[in-house]
Design a protein around this motif. Sequence first.
Motif, PDB file in Angstrom:
ATOM      1  N   ILE A 263       1.241   7.260   6.073  1.00  0.00           N
ATOM      2  CA  ILE A 263       1.966   5.988   6.098  1.00  0.00           C
ATOM      3  C   ILE A 263       2.402   5.651   7.519  1.00  0.00           C
ATOM      4  O   ILE A 263       2.322   4.483   7.950  1.00  0.00           O
ATOM      5  CB  ILE A 263       3.177   6.046   5.143  1.00  0.00           C
ATOM      6  N   ASN A 264       2.845   6.645   8.278  1.00  0.00           N
ATOM      7  CA  ASN A 264       3.221   6.393   9.674  1.00  0.00           C
ATOM      8  C   ASN A 264       2.042   5.851  10.474  1.00  0.00           C
ATOM      9  O   ASN A 264       2.195   4.906  11.262  1.00  0.00           O
ATOM     10  CB  ASN A 264       3.741   7.680  10.320  1.00  0.00           C
ATOM     11  N   LYS A 265       0.875   6.430  10.263  1.00  0.00           N
ATOM     12  CA  LYS A 265      -0.317   5.956  10.979  1.00  0.00           C
ATOM     13  C   LYS A 265      -0.742   4.576  10.488  1.00  0.00           C
ATOM     14  O   LYS A 265      -1.208   3.750  11.275  1.00  0.00           O
ATOM     15  CB  LYS A 265      -1.450   6.972  10.830  1.00  0.00           C
TER      16      LYS A 265
ATOM     17  N   ALA B  46       0.847  -1.195   0.000  1.00  0.00           N
ATOM     18  CA  ALA B  46       0.000   0.000   0.000  1.00  0.00           C
ATOM     19  C   ALA B  46       0.878   1.238   0.000  1.00  0.00           C
ATOM     20  O   ALA B  46       1.897   1.295   0.700  1.00  0.00           O
ATOM     21  CB  ALA B  46      -0.918   0.003   1.214  1.00  0.00           C
ATOM     22  N   ILE B  47       0.470   2.234  -0.783  1.00  0.00           N
ATOM     23  CA  ILE B  47       1.244   3.482  -0.847  1.00  0.00           C
ATOM     24  C   ILE B  47       0.346   4.685  -0.587  1.00  0.00           C
ATOM     25  O   ILE B  47      -0.869   4.641  -0.819  1.00  0.00           O
ATOM     26  CB  ILE B  47       1.962   3.654  -2.203  1.00  0.00           C
TER      27      ILE B  47
ATOM     28  N   LYS C 107       3.048  -4.162   3.413  1.00  0.00           N
ATOM     29  CA  LYS C 107       4.215  -3.366   3.036  1.00  0.00           C
ATOM     30  C   LYS C 107       3.734  -1.965   2.698  1.00  0.00           C
ATOM     31  O   LYS C 107       3.126  -1.735   1.657  1.00  0.00           O
ATOM     32  CB  LYS C 107       4.933  -3.983   1.837  1.00  0.00           C
ATOM     33  N   PHE C 108       3.991  -1.008   3.589  1.00  0.00           N
ATOM     34  CA  PHE C 108       3.575   0.376   3.389  1.00  0.00           C
ATOM     35  C   PHE C 108       4.744   1.200   2.863  1.00  0.00           C
ATOM     36  O   PHE C 108       5.855   1.129   3.396  1.00  0.00           O
ATOM     37  CB  PHE C 108       3.074   0.996   4.698  1.00  0.00           C
ATOM     38  N   LEU C 109       4.477   1.999   1.814  1.00  0.00           N
ATOM     39  CA  LEU C 109       5.505   2.823   1.195  1.00  0.00           C
ATOM     40  C   LEU C 109       4.954   4.217   0.895  1.00  0.00           C
ATOM     41  O   LEU C 109       3.775   4.373   0.592  1.00  0.00           O
ATOM     42  CB  LEU C 109       5.972   2.208  -0.134  1.00  0.00           C
ATOM     43  N   ILE C 110       5.831   5.226   0.976  1.00  0.00           N
ATOM     44  CA  ILE C 110       5.476   6.554   0.493  1.00  0.00           C
ATOM     45  C   ILE C 110       5.643   6.547  -1.025  1.00  0.00           C
ATOM     46  O   ILE C 110       6.689   6.124  -1.536  1.00  0.00           O
ATOM     47  CB  ILE C 110       6.384   7.624   1.119  1.00  0.00           C
TER      48      ILE C 110
END
Length: 238
Positions: free
Chosen positions: A66-68, A58-59, A81-84
């Motif tokens: 993204i931090n939250k 997820a972006i 997998k979280f990305l900016i």
Amino acid sequence: MDMLAKLGIGNAHPGGFGETIEQLKKYPIDKGKKVLEVGCGTGRTACYLAEQGCDVTAIDIRPEMINKAKIRAEKQGTQVKFLIGDVCQLPFDADSFDVVMVESVTNFADAQKAVSEYYRVLKPEGKLYDREVIKVKDMTTGIHRALCSFYGVSKIYKLEEWQDLLESNKFSTVTSTGIHPFPLTMFEDQVQHPDPVHLSDRQSFMDPRVWQITARYDELVNKYHPYMGYTLMIGSKD
């Protein structure tokens, strides 16, 4: 967008989280499928997909979102997998995902570039699910300008224009779920589907700007909601 980030709202898209659940009941995604959610916000949908057994990336363009989202995943015990990242320049190879999931994001970007990127990163026979606001009847220039200014978009598209946009970017068998009425309040879905993870910034509810924006939203929607609706568009990559 600043307000949503401060409040940590995880279901601001039209129809809210309830609509997400209904979509996944009607169009289930098999376990193990590689799913990309773009514009994931605080990660509520992404974490839900992971709970259903999907392999989720997820972006979001906003680092605070993204931090939250990472905090949410940790609290819910899910692997995402979280990305900016920018939907108009996705940081992934071509043919990477089985599904691209979008919830009221494309209209806030360069829609042409975003849809082209969705197609590029999908695998052959992959699916795009994109829920967006649509114009359901002609507006005066003044109404269109007021709504676009509030939402920070350049245009509100008709359903046919969304379909043409997907088809012009090579998506085949583009369908939609029809036109749904626009919600009358930003927080309508919170009652039936309250968010179990609270991610609002400290003192955000005391910020007068937050309530000024919600009041402006209520004013515009109560006045102009007959002109707007939303739909889920589904496109396939051959």
